[in-house]
Design a protein around this motif. Sequence first.
Motif, PDB file in Angstrom:
ATOM      1  N   PHE A   1       2.279   1.997  -3.496  1.00  0.00           N
ATOM      2  CA  PHE A   1       1.159   2.307  -4.382  1.00  0.00           C
ATOM      3  C   PHE A   1       0.576   3.695  -4.122  1.00  0.00           C
ATOM      4  O   PHE A   1       0.239   4.409  -5.061  1.00  0.00           O
ATOM      5  CB  PHE A   1       0.042   1.269  -4.221  1.00  0.00           C
ATOM      6  CG  PHE A   1       0.240  -0.008  -4.984  1.00  0.00           C
ATOM      7  CD1 PHE A   1       1.349  -0.236  -5.790  1.00  0.00           C
ATOM      8  CD2 PHE A   1      -0.713  -1.002  -4.900  1.00  0.00           C
ATOM      9  CE1 PHE A   1       1.511  -1.424  -6.490  1.00  0.00           C
ATOM     10  CE2 PHE A   1      -0.571  -2.200  -5.598  1.00  0.00           C
ATOM     11  CZ  PHE A   1       0.539  -2.409  -6.395  1.00  0.00           C
ATOM     12  N   LEU A   2       0.430   4.069  -2.848  1.00  0.00           N
ATOM     13  CA  LEU A   2      -0.264   5.314  -2.511  1.00  0.00           C
ATOM     14  C   LEU A   2       0.645   6.478  -2.125  1.00  0.00           C
ATOM     15  O   LEU A   2       0.192   7.622  -2.124  1.00  0.00           O
ATOM     16  CB  LEU A   2      -1.260   5.054  -1.378  1.00  0.00           C
ATOM     17  CG  LEU A   2      -2.368   4.047  -1.696  1.00  0.00           C
ATOM     18  CD1 LEU A   2      -3.305   3.886  -0.503  1.00  0.00           C
ATOM     19  CD2 LEU A   2      -3.140   4.432  -2.954  1.00  0.00           C
ATOM     20  N   LEU A   3       1.911   6.212  -1.796  1.00  0.00           N
ATOM     21  CA  LEU A   3       2.820   7.287  -1.389  1.00  0.00           C
ATOM     22  C   LEU A   3       4.009   7.444  -2.337  1.00  0.00           C
ATOM     23  O   LEU A   3       4.202   8.507  -2.925  1.00  0.00           O
ATOM     24  CB  LEU A   3       3.337   7.050   0.032  1.00  0.00           C
ATOM     25  CG  LEU A   3       2.329   7.151   1.157  1.00  0.00           C
ATOM     26  CD1 LEU A   3       2.960   6.741   2.479  1.00  0.00           C
ATOM     27  CD2 LEU A   3       1.784   8.566   1.241  1.00  0.00           C
TER      28      LEU A   3
ATOM     29  N   PRO B   1       3.170   7.711  -6.461  1.00  0.00           N
ATOM     30  CA  PRO B   1       2.638   9.028  -6.824  1.00  0.00           C
ATOM     31  C   PRO B   1       3.638  10.162  -6.563  1.00  0.00           C
ATOM     32  O   PRO B   1       3.775  11.075  -7.380  1.00  0.00           O
ATOM     33  CB  PRO B   1       1.403   9.184  -5.937  1.00  0.00           C
ATOM     34  CG  PRO B   1       1.014   7.804  -5.557  1.00  0.00           C
ATOM     35  CD  PRO B   1       2.304   7.027  -5.496  1.00  0.00           C
TER      36      PRO B   1
ATOM     37  N   VAL C   1       0.839  -1.205   0.000  1.00  0.00           N
ATOM     38  CA  VAL C   1       0.000   0.000   0.000  1.00  0.00           C
ATOM     39  C   VAL C   1       0.877   1.261   0.000  1.00  0.00           C
ATOM     40  O   VAL C   1       0.537   2.251  -0.660  1.00  0.00           O
ATOM     41  CB  VAL C   1      -0.945  -0.010   1.228  1.00  0.00           C
ATOM     42  CG1 VAL C   1      -1.612   1.327   1.435  1.00  0.00           C
ATOM     43  CG2 VAL C   1      -1.978  -1.117   1.069  1.00  0.00           C
TER      44      VAL C   1
ATOM     45  N   ILE D   1      -0.652   6.887  -8.859  1.00  0.00           N
ATOM     46  CA  ILE D   1      -1.176   5.924  -7.893  1.00  0.00           C
ATOM     47  C   ILE D   1      -1.081   4.536  -8.506  1.00  0.00           C
ATOM     48  O   ILE D   1      -1.522   4.316  -9.642  1.00  0.00           O
ATOM     49  CB  ILE D   1      -2.631   6.265  -7.505  1.00  0.00           C
ATOM     50  CG1 ILE D   1      -2.667   7.581  -6.723  1.00  0.00           C
ATOM     51  CG2 ILE D   1      -3.264   5.130  -6.704  1.00  0.00           C
ATOM     52  CD1 ILE D   1      -4.057   8.091  -6.418  1.00  0.00           C
ATOM     53  N   ALA D   2      -0.506   3.607  -7.766  1.00  0.00           N
ATOM     54  CA  ALA D   2      -0.338   2.218  -8.200  1.00  0.00           C
ATOM     55  C   ALA D   2       0.280   2.134  -9.592  1.00  0.00           C
ATOM     56  O   ALA D   2      -0.141   1.333 -10.426  1.00  0.00           O
ATOM     57  CB  ALA D   2      -1.660   1.468  -8.120  1.00  0.00           C
TER      58      ALA D   2
ATOM     59  N   ARG E   1       2.543  -3.168 -11.210  1.00  0.00           N
ATOM     60  CA  ARG E   1       1.768  -3.539 -10.018  1.00  0.00           C
ATOM     61  C   ARG E   1       2.052  -4.976  -9.597  1.00  0.00           C
ATOM     62  O   ARG E   1       2.256  -5.256  -8.415  1.00  0.00           O
ATOM     63  CB  ARG E   1       0.273  -3.366 -10.295  1.00  0.00           C
ATOM     64  CG  ARG E   1      -0.143  -1.938 -10.438  1.00  0.00           C
ATOM     65  CD  ARG E   1      -1.600  -1.812 -10.844  1.00  0.00           C
ATOM     66  NE  ARG E   1      -1.880  -0.432 -11.182  1.00  0.00           N
ATOM     67  CZ  ARG E   1      -2.597  -0.054 -12.222  1.00  0.00           C
ATOM     68  NH1 ARG E   1      -3.154  -0.952 -13.020  1.00  0.00           N
ATOM     69  NH2 ARG E   1      -2.792   1.225 -12.464  1.00  0.00           N
TER      70      ARG E   1
END
Length: 181
Positions: free
Chosen positions: A117-119, A122, A114, A128-129, A140
């Motif tokens: 993918f989210l920090l 981006p 996570v 994102i991802a 991914r």
Amino acid sequence: MHDAARLLLLAVAIGAGATLAMDLWGLAQKHWLGMKPLDYGMVGRWLGHMPRGRFRHEAIGQAPAIPAERLIGWTAHYVTGIAFAAVLLAVWGPQWACRPTIGPALIVGLASVVFPFLLMQPGMGAGIAARRTPKPGVARLRSVVTHGVFGLGLYASARLMLVLNGALAGSQIGLPGFCGA
């Protein structure tokens, strides 16, 4: 040994071992499959821009270099692995290290995806991802598999700790009070 010190030592050993497993997986992919591993210098560059107020980049490779960015990135990589091992020990208790099971290790390893993918992705310009990469699905999948390997590394490192501590029991190197030793 004080409980907090024991917990920290367990987290360092298990987290560093799991992170090393992740790095060995990256090297194997590079040599066997020709896949380029993550450049932790770019992670250091991203982190190095944060104190300057820059948290997001269009393309981290085009951002100005930061002094010691490779050292910053590799250090952050291992500190993060240690932090996830600490989370595992906090949630399942330090006794998990005395009887490690694969389930909690895989849960923590896979849940840790996570964060990139989210920090990270981006913030470094991949979206994102990894949606802004040339092959988002491949990126991914690689991330999920790599974090699964990290989870396996958490388990393997805990098992190795048990073996090593058993072999060193009674010496000044063994962990007193570790799993009843």
